[in-house]
Design a protein around this motif. Structure first.
Motif, PDB file in Angstrom:
ATOM      1  N   LEU A  62      -9.669   9.929  14.478  1.00  0.00           N
ATOM      2  CA  LEU A  62      -8.387   9.528  15.047  1.00  0.00           C
ATOM      3  C   LEU A  62      -8.442   8.287  15.931  1.00  0.00           C
ATOM      4  O   LEU A  62      -7.421   7.602  16.094  1.00  0.00           O
ATOM      5  N   PHE A  63      -9.599   7.990  16.491  1.00  0.00           N
ATOM      6  CA  PHE A  63      -9.649   6.899  17.459  1.00  0.00           C
ATOM      7  C   PHE A  63     -10.701   5.838  17.169  1.00  0.00           C
ATOM      8  O   PHE A  63     -10.558   4.693  17.585  1.00  0.00           O
ATOM      9  N   SER A  64     -11.723   6.199  16.455  1.00  0.00           N
ATOM     10  CA  SER A  64     -12.803   5.253  16.212  1.00  0.00           C
ATOM     11  C   SER A  64     -12.397   4.209  15.185  1.00  0.00           C
ATOM     12  O   SER A  64     -11.638   4.481  14.243  1.00  0.00           O
ATOM     13  N   SER A  65     -12.923   3.001  15.332  1.00  0.00           N
ATOM     14  CA  SER A  65     -12.680   1.940  14.357  1.00  0.00           C
ATOM     15  C   SER A  65     -13.519   2.130  13.101  1.00  0.00           C
ATOM     16  O   SER A  65     -13.325   1.416  12.108  1.00  0.00           O
ATOM     17  N   THR A  66     -14.414   3.101  13.117  1.00  0.00           N
ATOM     18  CA  THR A  66     -15.269   3.347  11.955  1.00  0.00           C
ATOM     19  C   THR A  66     -14.454   3.722  10.729  1.00  0.00           C
ATOM     20  O   THR A  66     -14.771   3.315   9.608  1.00  0.00           O
ATOM     21  N   LEU A  67     -13.383   4.500  10.925  1.00  0.00           N
ATOM     22  CA  LEU A  67     -12.529   4.931   9.813  1.00  0.00           C
ATOM     23  C   LEU A  67     -11.147   4.299   9.910  1.00  0.00           C
ATOM     24  O   LEU A  67     -10.138   4.917   9.567  1.00  0.00           O
ATOM     25  N   ALA A  68     -11.089   3.057  10.346  1.00  0.00           N
ATOM     26  CA  ALA A  68      -9.823   2.331  10.429  1.00  0.00           C
ATOM     27  C   ALA A  68      -9.496   1.692   9.088  1.00  0.00           C
ATOM     28  O   ALA A  68     -10.365   1.462   8.245  1.00  0.00           O
ATOM     29  N   VAL A  69      -8.206   1.403   8.873  1.00  0.00           N
ATOM     30  CA  VAL A  69      -7.752   0.795   7.621  1.00  0.00           C
ATOM     31  C   VAL A  69      -8.265  -0.640   7.532  1.00  0.00           C
ATOM     32  O   VAL A  69      -8.011  -1.465   8.408  1.00  0.00           O
ATOM     33  N   GLY A 111      11.883   0.772  -1.919  1.00  0.00           N
ATOM     34  CA  GLY A 111      13.043  -0.086  -1.744  1.00  0.00           C
ATOM     35  C   GLY A 111      13.034  -1.305  -2.637  1.00  0.00           C
ATOM     36  O   GLY A 111      14.063  -1.981  -2.793  1.00  0.00           O
ATOM     37  N   LEU A 112      11.905  -1.617  -3.260  1.00  0.00           N
ATOM     38  CA  LEU A 112      11.831  -2.727  -4.202  1.00  0.00           C
ATOM     39  C   LEU A 112      12.486  -2.310  -5.520  1.00  0.00           C
ATOM     40  O   LEU A 112      12.150  -1.259  -6.078  1.00  0.00           O
ATOM     41  N   ALA A 113      13.406  -3.116  -6.030  1.00  0.00           N
ATOM     42  CA  ALA A 113      14.187  -2.730  -7.205  1.00  0.00           C
ATOM     43  C   ALA A 113      13.340  -2.335  -8.412  1.00  0.00           C
ATOM     44  O   ALA A 113      13.665  -1.359  -9.093  1.00  0.00           O
ATOM     45  N   PRO A 114      12.251  -3.023  -8.724  1.00  0.00           N
ATOM     46  CA  PRO A 114      11.478  -2.629  -9.911  1.00  0.00           C
ATOM     47  C   PRO A 114      10.692  -1.323  -9.746  1.00  0.00           C
ATOM     48  O   PRO A 114      10.127  -0.829 -10.714  1.00  0.00           O
ATOM     49  N   THR A 115      10.646  -0.764  -8.554  1.00  0.00           N
ATOM     50  CA  THR A 115       9.868   0.458  -8.322  1.00  0.00           C
ATOM     51  C   THR A 115      10.680   1.686  -8.703  1.00  0.00           C
ATOM     52  O   THR A 115      11.735   1.944  -8.140  1.00  0.00           O
ATOM     53  N   GLN A 116      10.149   2.456  -9.641  1.00  0.00           N
ATOM     54  CA  GLN A 116      10.784   3.729  -9.988  1.00  0.00           C
ATOM     55  C   GLN A 116      10.257   4.844  -9.100  1.00  0.00           C
ATOM     56  O   GLN A 116      11.002   5.679  -8.615  1.00  0.00           O
ATOM     57  N   SER A 117       8.949   4.846  -8.893  1.00  0.00           N
ATOM     58  CA  SER A 117       8.325   5.822  -7.990  1.00  0.00           C
ATOM     59  C   SER A 117       7.029   5.228  -7.481  1.00  0.00           C
ATOM     60  O   SER A 117       6.481   4.283  -8.053  1.00  0.00           O
ATOM     61  N   VAL A 118       6.521   5.805  -6.397  1.00  0.00           N
ATOM     62  CA  VAL A 118       5.277   5.300  -5.813  1.00  0.00           C
ATOM     63  C   VAL A 118       4.525   6.459  -5.171  1.00  0.00           C
ATOM     64  O   VAL A 118       5.134   7.381  -4.619  1.00  0.00           O
ATOM     65  N   ASP A 119       3.219   6.412  -5.294  1.00  0.00           N
ATOM     66  CA  ASP A 119       2.357   7.408  -4.659  1.00  0.00           C
ATOM     67  C   ASP A 119       1.407   6.676  -3.714  1.00  0.00           C
ATOM     68  O   ASP A 119       0.662   5.793  -4.144  1.00  0.00           O
ATOM     69  N   VAL A 120       1.455   7.043  -2.437  1.00  0.00           N
ATOM     70  CA  VAL A 120       0.604   6.402  -1.425  1.00  0.00           C
ATOM     71  C   VAL A 120      -0.389   7.443  -0.928  1.00  0.00           C
ATOM     72  O   VAL A 120      -0.002   8.553  -0.551  1.00  0.00           O
ATOM     73  N   SER A 121      -1.652   7.090  -0.917  1.00  0.00           N
ATOM     74  CA  SER A 121      -2.687   8.046  -0.515  1.00  0.00           C
ATOM     75  C   SER A 121      -3.795   7.336   0.254  1.00  0.00           C
ATOM     76  O   SER A 121      -3.877   6.100   0.273  1.00  0.00           O
ATOM     77  N   ARG A 122      -4.638   8.137   0.891  1.00  0.00           N
ATOM     78  CA  ARG A 122      -5.794   7.616   1.626  1.00  0.00           C
ATOM     79  C   ARG A 122      -7.023   7.636   0.718  1.00  0.00           C
ATOM     80  O   ARG A 122      -7.281   8.644   0.051  1.00  0.00           O
ATOM     81  N   ALA A 123      -7.752   6.560   0.691  1.00  0.00           N
ATOM     82  CA  ALA A 123      -9.016   6.492  -0.033  1.00  0.00           C
ATOM     83  C   ALA A 123     -10.099   6.228   1.005  1.00  0.00           C
ATOM     84  O   ALA A 123     -10.275   5.102   1.457  1.00  0.00           O
ATOM     85  N   TRP A 124     -10.774   7.311   1.428  1.00  0.00           N
ATOM     86  CA  TRP A 124     -11.754   7.197   2.499  1.00  0.00           C
ATOM     87  C   TRP A 124     -12.927   6.329   2.056  1.00  0.00           C
ATOM     88  O   TRP A 124     -13.281   6.313   0.893  1.00  0.00           O
ATOM     89  N   PRO A 125     -13.500   5.552   2.979  1.00  0.00           N
ATOM     90  CA  PRO A 125     -13.294   5.689   4.434  1.00  0.00           C
ATOM     91  C   PRO A 125     -12.259   4.747   5.051  1.00  0.00           C
ATOM     92  O   PRO A 125     -11.873   4.944   6.192  1.00  0.00           O
ATOM     93  N   ASP A 126     -11.758   3.727   4.302  1.00  0.00           N
ATOM     94  CA  ASP A 126     -10.979   2.704   5.008  1.00  0.00           C
ATOM     95  C   ASP A 126      -9.881   2.049   4.169  1.00  0.00           C
ATOM     96  O   ASP A 126      -9.456   0.939   4.471  1.00  0.00           O
ATOM     97  N   THR A 127      -9.394   2.736   3.113  1.00  0.00           N
ATOM     98  CA  THR A 127      -8.449   2.098   2.195  1.00  0.00           C
ATOM     99  C   THR A 127      -7.181   2.931   2.030  1.00  0.00           C
ATOM    100  O   THR A 127      -7.239   4.147   1.935  1.00  0.00           O
ATOM    101  N   VAL A 128      -6.038   2.235   1.985  1.00  0.00           N
ATOM    102  CA  VAL A 128      -4.768   2.855   1.607  1.00  0.00           C
ATOM    103  C   VAL A 128      -4.486   2.459   0.160  1.00  0.00           C
ATOM    104  O   VAL A 128      -4.489   1.278  -0.184  1.00  0.00           O
TER     105      VAL A 128
END
Length: 258
Positions: A62-69, A111-128
């Protein structure tokens, strides 16, 4: 009469043996006491250890920069530019990955017109990770010289420099609403191939006012997408009659106008 004198060495040996027995007993007693204390303290020590580990893990996540985005990965884009998706997503780089609001990111990208659906997830250790599913054009809408893609939900979501081959054309009135465009998309989907190949364009005014203009100039008043299968069967018979306008909006009562 002489008496036997006690053997001092035997007496000394007995005393040593007694002392050794006492020492052994004391050691055993001490071990039992320590064992009882350890049994009493062990749950507390284990709990403290687990609490410490949980606290360290919580701080790390939650606080360390080790697992920051540190990066954003976008997939599934064709119409959309990945850089545009990243800008719109506004993922907070440098913040702990565990605290990133994935729903907020998804809402922005949707909110982008060409987007029908979107899936957002975490890819550890540091990627969205942002997985986009784009809309697919089932027709194009021509209006004031601009050609735009229309999906099966009636959404106008992209522009074309010219009419792409293989997509039917929809012409709409200025006041035509998205519900009517969605209905037109349903009509397009319901048209049999032999009839679809004869259509020059669809004209849409309202949900119940959809017409097909054939390549030979004849007009078919289709109405809404309701009962399209029956309308197509009735029209197949009517087209053998020479006329300018064929009305199959009520398939049980078709009419023609010469």
């Amino acid at each position: 009469m002489l008496r036997a004198r006690p053997d001092s060495r035997a007496e000394q040996g007995g005393e040593d043996q007694d002392e050794q027995t006492v020492r052994v007993a004391r050691r055993r007693f001490a071990r039992r006491q320590w064992a009882r204390r350890w049994l009493a303290w062990r749950p507390i020590l284990v709990a403290l250890l687990l609490l410490g580990l949980a606290g360290a893990a919580g701080w790390l996540v939650l606080f360390s920069s080790t697992l920051a985005v540190a990066s954003v990965r976008v997939t599934g884009t064709d119409v959309l530019d990945t850089a545009e998706v990243r800008r719109t997503a506004a993922v907070p780089l440098g913040e702990p990955l565990a605290t990133v609001d994935l729903d907020a990111i998804a809402a922005r990208v949707e909110g982008l017109a060409p987007t029908q659906s979107v899936d957002v997830s975490r890819a550890w250790p540091d990627t969205v990770r942002i997985a986009v599913q784009e809309r697919v054009a089932v027709a194009v809408v021509e209006r004031e010289g601009i050609v735009r893609g229309l999906d099966d939900e009636g959404v106008l979501f992209r522009s074309y420099p010219s009419k792409p081959a293989g997509l039917p054309v929809v012409r709409m009135a200025a006041a035509t609403r998205s519900e009517a465009l969605a209905e037109a998309a349903l009509v397009i989907d319901a048209l049999p191939d032999d009839l679809s190949g004869k259509v020059d364009y669809l004209e849409v005014r309202t949900v119940d006012t959809i017409s097909l203009v054939l390549r030979n100039g004849r007009t078919i008043l289709w109405g809404s997408a309701e009962d399209s299968a029956n309308k197509a069967e009735v029209l197949d018979v009517l087209l053998d009659r020479k006329a300018q306008v064929y009305d199959v909006s009520v398939p049980g009562q078709p009419t023609i106008t010469r």
